[in-house]
Design a protein around this motif. Sequence first.
Motif, PDB file in Angstrom:
ATOM      1  N   PRO A  14       0.920  -1.109   0.055  1.00 57.68           N
ATOM      2  CA  PRO A  14      -0.201   0.084   0.204  1.00 57.68           C
ATOM      3  C   PRO A  14       0.718   1.412  -0.133  1.00 57.68           C
ATOM      4  N   LEU A  15       0.601   2.211  -0.830  1.00 57.08           N
ATOM      5  CA  LEU A  15       1.244   3.671  -1.009  1.00 57.08           C
ATOM      6  C   LEU A  15      -0.038   4.759  -0.852  1.00 57.08           C
ATOM      7  N   PRO A  16       0.222   5.504   0.033  1.00 59.41           N
ATOM      8  CA  PRO A  16      -0.689   6.552   0.308  1.00 59.41           C
ATOM      9  C   PRO A  16      -0.698   7.631  -0.974  1.00 59.41           C
ATOM     10  N   LEU A  17      -1.966   8.278  -0.985  1.00 58.55           N
ATOM     11  CA  LEU A  17      -1.871   9.373  -2.005  1.00 58.55           C
ATOM     12  C   LEU A  17      -1.132  10.529  -1.331  1.00 58.55           C
ATOM     13  N   PRO A  18      -0.687  11.398  -1.998  1.00 63.38           N
ATOM     14  CA  PRO A  18      -0.297  12.647  -1.663  1.00 63.38           C
ATOM     15  C   PRO A  18      -1.208  13.624  -0.962  1.00 63.38           C
ATOM     16  N   ASP A  19      -0.551  14.493  -0.085  1.00 62.04           N
ATOM     17  CA  ASP A  19      -1.409  15.202   0.762  1.00 62.04           C
ATOM     18  C   ASP A  19      -2.156  16.216  -0.522  1.00 62.04           C
ATOM     19  N   GLY A  20      -3.511  16.536  -0.518  1.00 62.49           N
ATOM     20  CA  GLY A  20      -4.058  17.614  -1.311  1.00 62.49           C
ATOM     21  C   GLY A  20      -4.241  17.182  -2.634  1.00 62.49           C
ATOM     22  N   PHE A  21      -4.355  15.750  -2.923  1.00 64.82           N
ATOM     23  CA  PHE A  21      -4.270  15.299  -4.176  1.00 64.82           C
ATOM     24  C   PHE A  21      -6.039  15.423  -4.471  1.00 64.82           C
ATOM     25  N   GLU A  22      -6.379  15.755  -5.688  1.00 60.31           N
ATOM     26  CA  GLU A  22      -7.531  15.956  -6.307  1.00 60.31           C
ATOM     27  C   GLU A  22      -7.907  14.902  -6.989  1.00 60.31           C
ATOM     28  N   PRO A  23      -8.769  13.873  -6.890  1.00 56.62           N
ATOM     29  CA  PRO A  23      -8.991  12.814  -7.938  1.00 56.62           C
ATOM     30  C   PRO A  23      -9.526  13.337  -9.174  1.00 56.62           C
ATOM     31  N   GLY A  24     -10.156  14.453  -9.258  1.00 56.28           N
ATOM     32  CA  GLY A  24     -10.896  15.086 -10.530  1.00 56.28           C
ATOM     33  C   GLY A  24     -12.070  13.967 -10.973  1.00 56.28           C
ATOM     34  N   THR A  25     -12.600  14.115 -12.208  1.00 58.26           N
ATOM     35  CA  THR A  25     -13.754  13.520 -12.719  1.00 58.26           C
ATOM     36  C   THR A  25     -13.157  12.422 -13.736  1.00 58.26           C
ATOM     37  N   GLY A  26     -14.024  11.412 -13.731  1.00 59.21           N
ATOM     38  CA  GLY A  26     -13.781  10.206 -14.783  1.00 59.21           C
ATOM     39  C   GLY A  26     -13.962  10.956 -16.211  1.00 59.21           C
ATOM     40  N   SER A  27     -12.857  10.994 -16.853  1.00 56.50           N
ATOM     41  CA  SER A  27     -12.532  11.518 -18.055  1.00 56.50           C
ATOM     42  C   SER A  27     -11.510  10.722 -19.045  1.00 56.50           C
ATOM     43  N   VAL A  28     -11.691  10.468 -20.361  1.00 56.49           N
ATOM     44  CA  VAL A  28     -10.604  10.052 -20.893  1.00 56.49           C
ATOM     45  C   VAL A  28      -9.485  10.924 -21.092  1.00 56.49           C
ATOM     46  N   PHE A  29      -9.711  12.052 -21.186  1.00 59.30           N
ATOM     47  CA  PHE A  29      -8.641  13.058 -21.176  1.00 59.30           C
ATOM     48  C   PHE A  29      -8.612  14.045 -19.823  1.00 59.30           C
ATOM     49  N   MET A  30      -7.181  14.298 -19.749  1.00 55.72           N
ATOM     50  CA  MET A  30      -6.733  15.079 -18.466  1.00 55.72           C
ATOM     51  C   MET A  30      -6.089  16.151 -18.895  1.00 55.72           C
ATOM     52  N   ARG A  31      -6.091  17.309 -18.222  1.00 53.23           N
ATOM     53  CA  ARG A  31      -5.027  18.290 -18.511  1.00 53.23           C
ATOM     54  C   ARG A  31      -3.794  18.284 -18.092  1.00 53.23           C
ATOM     55  N   GLY A  32      -2.832  19.107 -18.587  1.00 53.71           N
ATOM     56  CA  GLY A  32      -1.387  18.966 -18.190  1.00 53.71           C
ATOM     57  C   GLY A  32      -0.896  20.418 -18.263  1.00 53.71           C
ATOM     58  N   PRO A  33       0.011  20.730 -17.571  1.00 53.51           N
ATOM     59  CA  PRO A  33       0.593  22.346 -17.874  1.00 53.51           C
ATOM     60  C   PRO A  33       1.484  22.295 -19.295  1.00 53.51           C
ATOM     61  N   ASP A  34       1.754  21.096 -19.841  1.00 56.28           N
ATOM     62  CA  ASP A  34       2.603  21.222 -21.016  1.00 56.28           C
ATOM     63  C   ASP A  34       1.842  20.992 -22.351  1.00 56.28           C
ATOM     64  N   ASP A  35       0.314  20.812 -21.964  1.00 60.95           N
ATOM     65  CA  ASP A  35      -0.480  20.364 -23.138  1.00 60.95           C
ATOM     66  C   ASP A  35      -0.291  21.494 -24.522  1.00 60.95           C
ATOM     67  N   VAL A  36      -0.833  20.950 -25.546  1.00 61.62           N
ATOM     68  CA  VAL A  36      -0.731  21.837 -26.609  1.00 61.62           C
ATOM     69  C   VAL A  36      -2.341  21.920 -27.030  1.00 61.62           C
ATOM     70  N   GLU A  37      -2.686  23.096 -27.242  1.00 60.77           N
ATOM     71  CA  GLU A  37      -4.141  23.236 -27.667  1.00 60.77           C
ATOM     72  C   GLU A  37      -4.179  23.075 -29.249  1.00 60.77           C
ATOM     73  N   VAL A  38      -5.123  22.153 -29.491  1.00 60.28           N
ATOM     74  CA  VAL A  38      -5.497  22.186 -30.988  1.00 60.28           C
ATOM     75  C   VAL A  38      -6.754  22.379 -31.299  1.00 60.28           C
ATOM     76  N   THR A  39      -7.360  22.702 -32.620  1.00 56.90           N
ATOM     77  CA  THR A  39      -8.656  22.924 -32.974  1.00 56.90           C
ATOM     78  C   THR A  39      -9.095  21.885 -33.884  1.00 56.90           C
ATOM     79  N   LEU A  40     -10.391  21.267 -33.495  1.00 56.75           N
ATOM     80  CA  LEU A  40     -10.852  20.198 -34.332  1.00 56.75           C
ATOM     81  C   LEU A  40     -12.219  20.682 -35.013  1.00 56.75           C
ATOM     82  N   ARG A  41     -12.447  19.911 -36.023  1.00 55.34           N
ATOM     83  CA  ARG A  41     -13.996  20.071 -36.542  1.00 55.34           C
ATOM     84  C   ARG A  41     -14.430  18.733 -36.601  1.00 55.34           C
ATOM     85  N   LEU A  42     -15.712  18.744 -35.987  1.00 60.59           N
ATOM     86  CA  LEU A  42     -16.290  17.310 -35.924  1.00 60.59           C
ATOM     87  C   LEU A  42     -17.451  17.397 -36.643  1.00 60.59           C
ATOM     88  N   ALA A  43     -17.632  16.512 -37.668  1.00 63.13           N
ATOM     89  CA  ALA A  43     -18.980  16.254 -38.374  1.00 63.13           C
ATOM     90  C   ALA A  43     -19.831  15.692 -37.470  1.00 63.13           C
TER      91      ALA A  43
END
Length: 664
Positions: free
Chosen positions: A559-588
Amino acid sequence: MSEAKTSRLLNLLIALLHTELGLSRDRILRDIYGYDPAFGEEPDDEDPEKVAVLRKFERDKNDLRAMGAVILEEQGFERWDSTEEVPKYRIDPKGFRLPPQQFTAEESTWLALAALACDDAVAGADAQRALRRLEAAGALPETPPSQVQPRVRLDPHWLALTDAAARGAEVTFDYHATSTGETRRRRVQPWGLGQRFGQWYLAGLDVDRGGQRVFRLSRIRGNVAVGEPGAFAPPEEGALQRALDGLDAVPERRARLRIAEDRALELRRHWEPRGPGPAGWDVGDLAYRDVSFTAERISGFGDAVVVEDPPELAAEVVARLRGALDALGSRGADEVVQIKPTRKITSGQERLERLMDLVPFLLGGPVTVEDIAERFGMTQRQVTQALDLLQEAGPIDSAGFQSYIEILVEDGVVTVANADELARPRRLSPGEAVALQLGLKALLPLAGREATDALLRLADRVGAVAVAGGQGLPQVDVRSEPQRNAELIPLLSSAARAGATLLLRYINPTKDEVTERRINPLGLFSDGDRWYVNSYCHRAQARRVFRVDRIESVEPAEPLPLPDGFEPGTGSVFMRGPDDVEVTLRLAPQARWVESSYETEDGRDLVDGSRRVRLHVADLAWLPAFLAPFGGAAALEGPPDAVEAARAWLVSALARYGGATPTR
């Protein structure tokens, strides 16, 4: 619908529910529509005023029927001293009101989870309304555990087609057949919808071709036109399943593939190797049935995989790669110009249905104005307007005196009295019942063998409390395709509840490597037919999402503990990161599900029905493998460096098939 019509419909509904013997047409015209000839005058059916009122009465009956009210028309005497029978109208309360419901704590949790599963733009509102009504009828769903979040991905045409199937209405649409490459107009009597191979299909009678057909919803182009209800009789029970079974009956075929050494590790788990091929390649066979589905899968591996045989599968892969390449950097249609800031427009049917749902909620009080606004998504001004409409409604006796619903607002707390006709919630609409049933069936992978039958029985109970009048439940056949590692889903769910630490060996498809990860599972969620585990990864020291079918092995770890103050977030395929690249998509239209599944931003409507969105991507190497299976339905517009990186990837993949493709 104006407030005057809403008030009139509400009073008509109450009058028809209140009477046991039925009300004559003349009595209804007098009490609800204010049409009362002068004393001593005989009613004249040719009177223009009466003709107009009768038309209004017919429209109002149709509006009530559309909300599930079965209006009975019977012959009877208007009064005890009448000598002639006349048509009399009433609504059977048993067929309109929801019977009292009792659910176990486990069933209540399942229902709440099922409503979350359909919490999207297509069927989310239906599922939530169904849940609220069951709660008012006696079910008390507990707050669902955050560790489990199933999601059902529905096609944008879902609502139109299920509603048409329920009403017996023909539908017309343009359909792209991959077998011929042609798009043709189809006229269909829809029987229902079913899921196979992770895709939704419509089964029904092709009117012009005179035979049973199955249509993949993602190949429908443009809007679906719905005809008049009652155009055909409901199909016999099981017709949908038999039609979809024809997809399963397609004989299994084998494709000869060439895979680059040490690449496409994920695909290698599903093929039969036949030995080494040309230098740097392995050769093997992949079993498949559906050409389009298999081409989607293979195209995402780019230049790591080449289809050698059959030619039709190779051609389909090439078409997807070329479609994605041609769409790169393209401008697309213009954005829809918003003349005024958009605001939600509440339809007349929504307003009346909300009034009917409001009374049972008030009777379960104490309820404040703020509670009503939050519960029903209303402003406080809209709440006040709704309460005023209720105060103008109530049953009318034979002498013409009306007994009004009593609303009292004191210190912000709302109480209601004299509302017996609306005290019980109404039955579920077909759309509401089907949405909740879909959510329940999405839970089956979590249920285990013992609970599976209980879940299916609960889904049947939900169907049994739907309206039984002019609409019947459309046939819906949901089949979860066998998924690799399905047996791990209950194990991972238990680990999330216990706060345990696990050691995973996991395939990273972007880098074609197997890594070891120590994770603390935070919860499970599904998207379409795939399950994911939301976790804290101790190697990355951050939240990570792992696809369950890509797990090579799992075992308990120290067993390993979670770090203090860790926020689990919501269930999503995608997660944000500080080095992410923003792209523009067009969805039919057929790719618009990406907007909700991948946490996109700034969605804008285009005049051709597409959407332009912004997406944050952690690794540009992932992006072309994501785009290729769409074949251009998801188009990368920018930024330029992302477009060029995707272009190089797609050109390299197409070059494997001998096609010289320019990079510009």
